[in-house]
Design a protein around this motif. Structure first.
Motif, PDB file in Angstrom:
ATOM      1  N   ASP A 214      -0.219  -5.826   2.392  1.00  0.00           N
ATOM      2  CA  ASP A 214      -0.654  -5.438   1.040  1.00  0.00           C
ATOM      3  C   ASP A 214      -0.484  -3.950   0.750  1.00  0.00           C
ATOM      4  N   VAL A 215       0.247  -3.219   1.587  1.00  0.00           N
ATOM      5  CA  VAL A 215       0.417  -1.774   1.409  1.00  0.00           C
ATOM      6  C   VAL A 215       1.906  -1.462   1.271  1.00  0.00           C
ATOM      7  N   ALA A 216       2.256  -0.751   0.207  1.00  0.00           N
ATOM      8  CA  ALA A 216       3.646  -0.349  -0.003  1.00  0.00           C
ATOM      9  C   ALA A 216       3.968   0.862   0.863  1.00  0.00           C
ATOM     10  N   MET A 217       5.183   0.847   1.438  1.00  0.00           N
ATOM     11  CA  MET A 217       5.635   1.931   2.312  1.00  0.00           C
ATOM     12  C   MET A 217       7.138   2.087   2.177  1.00  0.00           C
ATOM     13  N   LEU A 218       7.660   3.148   2.771  1.00  0.00           N
ATOM     14  CA  LEU A 218       9.098   3.377   2.840  1.00  0.00           C
ATOM     15  C   LEU A 218       9.569   3.054   4.254  1.00  0.00           C
ATOM     16  N   GLU A 219      10.687   2.316   4.334  1.00  0.00           N
ATOM     17  CA  GLU A 219      11.247   1.921   5.625  1.00  0.00           C
ATOM     18  C   GLU A 219      12.675   2.404   5.725  1.00  0.00           C
ATOM     19  N   ARG A 220      12.986   3.008   6.851  1.00  0.00           N
ATOM     20  CA  ARG A 220      14.366   3.402   7.157  1.00  0.00           C
ATOM     21  C   ARG A 220      14.678   3.008   8.591  1.00  0.00           C
ATOM     22  N   GLY A 221      15.802   2.333   8.786  1.00  0.00           N
ATOM     23  CA  GLY A 221      16.224   2.005  10.138  1.00  0.00           C
ATOM     24  C   GLY A 221      15.180   1.268  10.937  1.00  0.00           C
TER      25      GLY A 221
ATOM     26  N   THR B 189      12.071   1.477  10.730  1.00  0.00           N
ATOM     27  CA  THR B 189      10.956   2.364  11.059  1.00  0.00           C
ATOM     28  C   THR B 189      10.164   2.677   9.804  1.00  0.00           C
ATOM     29  N   LEU B 190       8.843   2.590   9.890  1.00  0.00           N
ATOM     30  CA  LEU B 190       7.997   3.003   8.776  1.00  0.00           C
ATOM     31  C   LEU B 190       8.063   4.520   8.667  1.00  0.00           C
ATOM     32  N   TRP B 191       8.263   5.018   7.460  1.00  0.00           N
ATOM     33  CA  TRP B 191       8.641   6.413   7.267  1.00  0.00           C
ATOM     34  C   TRP B 191       7.494   7.244   6.713  1.00  0.00           C
ATOM     35  N   HIS B 192       7.293   8.399   7.347  1.00  0.00           N
ATOM     36  CA  HIS B 192       6.375   9.398   6.822  1.00  0.00           C
ATOM     37  C   HIS B 192       7.077  10.125   5.679  1.00  0.00           C
ATOM     38  N   THR B 193       6.520  10.045   4.475  1.00  0.00           N
ATOM     39  CA  THR B 193       7.181  10.663   3.331  1.00  0.00           C
ATOM     40  C   THR B 193       6.178  11.268   2.365  1.00  0.00           C
ATOM     41  N   HIS B 194       6.536  12.428   1.825  1.00  0.00           N
ATOM     42  CA  HIS B 194       5.760  13.052   0.763  1.00  0.00           C
ATOM     43  C   HIS B 194       6.331  12.733  -0.614  1.00  0.00           C
ATOM     44  N   SER B 195       7.443  12.046  -0.653  1.00  0.00           N
ATOM     45  CA  SER B 195       8.211  11.877  -1.886  1.00  0.00           C
ATOM     46  C   SER B 195       7.508  10.968  -2.895  1.00  0.00           C
ATOM     47  N   PRO B 196       7.633  11.293  -4.191  1.00  0.00           N
ATOM     48  CA  PRO B 196       7.134  10.387  -5.234  1.00  0.00           C
ATOM     49  C   PRO B 196       8.130   9.297  -5.592  1.00  0.00           C
ATOM     50  N   ALA B 197       9.367   9.391  -5.086  1.00  0.00           N
ATOM     51  CA  ALA B 197      10.413   8.456  -5.506  1.00  0.00           C
ATOM     52  C   ALA B 197      10.086   6.991  -5.195  1.00  0.00           C
ATOM     53  N   PRO B 198       9.500   6.646  -4.037  1.00  0.00           N
ATOM     54  CA  PRO B 198       9.184   5.232  -3.798  1.00  0.00           C
ATOM     55  C   PRO B 198       8.195   4.659  -4.809  1.00  0.00           C
ATOM     56  N   MET B 199       7.168   5.430  -5.170  1.00  0.00           N
ATOM     57  CA  MET B 199       6.225   4.935  -6.179  1.00  0.00           C
ATOM     58  C   MET B 199       6.906   4.822  -7.534  1.00  0.00           C
TER      59      MET B 199
ATOM     60  N   ALA C 282      14.717   3.732  -2.290  1.00  0.00           N
ATOM     61  CA  ALA C 282      14.415   5.115  -2.681  1.00  0.00           C
ATOM     62  C   ALA C 282      14.646   6.000  -1.470  1.00  0.00           C
ATOM     63  N   ASP C 283      15.149   7.202  -1.721  1.00  0.00           N
ATOM     64  CA  ASP C 283      15.305   8.185  -0.644  1.00  0.00           C
ATOM     65  C   ASP C 283      16.037   7.608   0.569  1.00  0.00           C
ATOM     66  N   GLU C 284      17.099   6.859   0.316  1.00  0.00           N
ATOM     67  CA  GLU C 284      17.940   6.283   1.365  1.00  0.00           C
ATOM     68  C   GLU C 284      17.176   5.324   2.275  1.00  0.00           C
ATOM     69  N   GLY C 285      16.131   4.708   1.714  1.00  0.00           N
ATOM     70  CA  GLY C 285      15.368   3.732   2.467  1.00  0.00           C
ATOM     71  C   GLY C 285      14.963   2.577   1.581  1.00  0.00           C
ATOM     72  N   TYR C 286      14.226   1.658   2.145  1.00  0.00           N
ATOM     73  CA  TYR C 286      13.758   0.481   1.415  1.00  0.00           C
ATOM     74  C   TYR C 286      12.261   0.616   1.137  1.00  0.00           C
ATOM     75  N   VAL C 287      11.859   0.274  -0.073  1.00  0.00           N
ATOM     76  CA  VAL C 287      10.446   0.255  -0.436  1.00  0.00           C
ATOM     77  C   VAL C 287       9.965  -1.177  -0.283  1.00  0.00           C
ATOM     78  N   PHE C 288       9.047  -1.381   0.624  1.00  0.00           N
ATOM     79  CA  PHE C 288       8.578  -2.742   0.852  1.00  0.00           C
ATOM     80  C   PHE C 288       7.080  -2.731   1.082  1.00  0.00           C
ATOM     81  N   GLN C 289       6.526  -3.927   1.240  1.00  0.00           N
ATOM     82  CA  GLN C 289       5.082  -4.097   1.317  1.00  0.00           C
ATOM     83  C   GLN C 289       4.738  -4.843   2.591  1.00  0.00           C
ATOM     84  N   PHE C 290       3.808  -4.298   3.324  1.00  0.00           N
ATOM     85  CA  PHE C 290       3.346  -4.919   4.556  1.00  0.00           C
ATOM     86  C   PHE C 290       1.827  -4.849   4.561  1.00  0.00           C
TER      87      PHE C 290
END
Length: 265
Positions: free
Chosen positions: A159-166, A168-178, A149-157
């Motif tokens: 037990d918490v889902a997050m967005l990763e790019r390059g 790096t754990l990404w600060h995002t306001h986007s609803p697209a990963p969920m 989502a949003d040019e990144g990977y949605v993964f879980q670390f």
């Protein structure tokens, strides 16, 4: 540093929140808050955090009124320069309501999904809460693999889902990963979560999809508070979501888990 074994009292927590600027006189400038309220009212979807607000919040003064009521920002529309505030009493009151939702989740052995768009601040708050619910017998939802989502990977670390790019754990306001997680669960024929504990667009998207959602929001992110006011989200805890040291959230987490009956798990 582990979560403190002894939870603070309500008064102790309020003092801690103010001293660390999680609440009280927070670092967010008033001008930034008002700009975000205006952009939400003007229909900028970035500030809707996954919610569908329609034309119900087109007056920024109405947004300010809700934020004053539910977050504790200054309610004077003529106050435009300086630092804004979060009422620590409202923070702790919302933590108590979130604790009730977590207690119910533990009693009913619910499926719970955790996610954060603010890994630099709130990752360990979510991780500790997930660990306590897992110990209480809840199923912590494992997200499908290979999601993007949003040019990144949605993964879980942890037990918490997050967005990763390059890497790096990404600060995002986007609803697209969920949205990617929920869509993938449906494609795989797996049940959706009974409860989502999250922030930013992760929480907004879940609530908009009709899933019980509780979460955290800063005073410059009004959408989730509007969602709470409308009943789309069950609980929103007002706080500064990225203070200078993430360990400052540990007493808050200890208080939350103790109030939920989860601190001895």
């Amino acid at each position: 540093m582990p979560i403190p074994r002894s939870a603070p009292s309500r008064a102790e927590l309020i003092d801690h929140l103010v001293r660390t600027r999680i609440a009280g006189d927070v670092a967010t400038p008033r001008a930034n808050n008002l700009a975000h309220y205006r952009k939400l009212a003007n229909g900028d979807r970035h500030y809707w955090l996954g919610l569908e607000l329609g034309d119900r919040w087109t007056d920024e003064q109405d947004v300010l009124a809700v934020m004053a009521e539910r977050c504790g920002v200054v309610d004077d529309p003529d106050f435009r320069v300086g630092q804004d505030t979060i009422d620590p009493e409202l923070t702790v009151g919302a933590l108590d309501r979130m604790a009730a939702a977590l207690r119910k989740a533990a009693e009913d052995r619910k499926r719970v999904l955790f996610a954060t768009g603010h890994p630099g601040g709130l990752l360990d708050v979510h991780r500790a809460t997930a660990a306590a619910l897992r110990a209480a017998g809840c199923e912590i939802v494992e997200i499908p693999g290979g999601l993007t989502a949003d040019e990144g990977y949605v993964f879980q670390f942890a037990d918490v889902a997050m967005l990763e790019r390059g890497a790096t754990l990404w600060h995002t306001h986007s609803p697209a990963p969920m949205a990617a997680i929920l869509d993938a669960l449906e494609r795989e024929g797996r049940p959706l979560p009974d409860l989502v504990v999250a922030d930013h667009g992760w929480a907004g998207c879940a609530g908009q999809r009709g899933i019980d959602a509780v979460g955290y929001a800063d005073c410059n992110d009004p959408a989730l508070f509007l969602g709470e006011a409308e009943g789309t989200l069950a609980v929103v805890v007002p706080l500064d979501d990225h203070v200078t040291n993430p360990r400052f959230y540990d007493p808050m987490t200890a208080y939350l888990l103790d109030a939920a009956g989860l601190s001895d798990r």
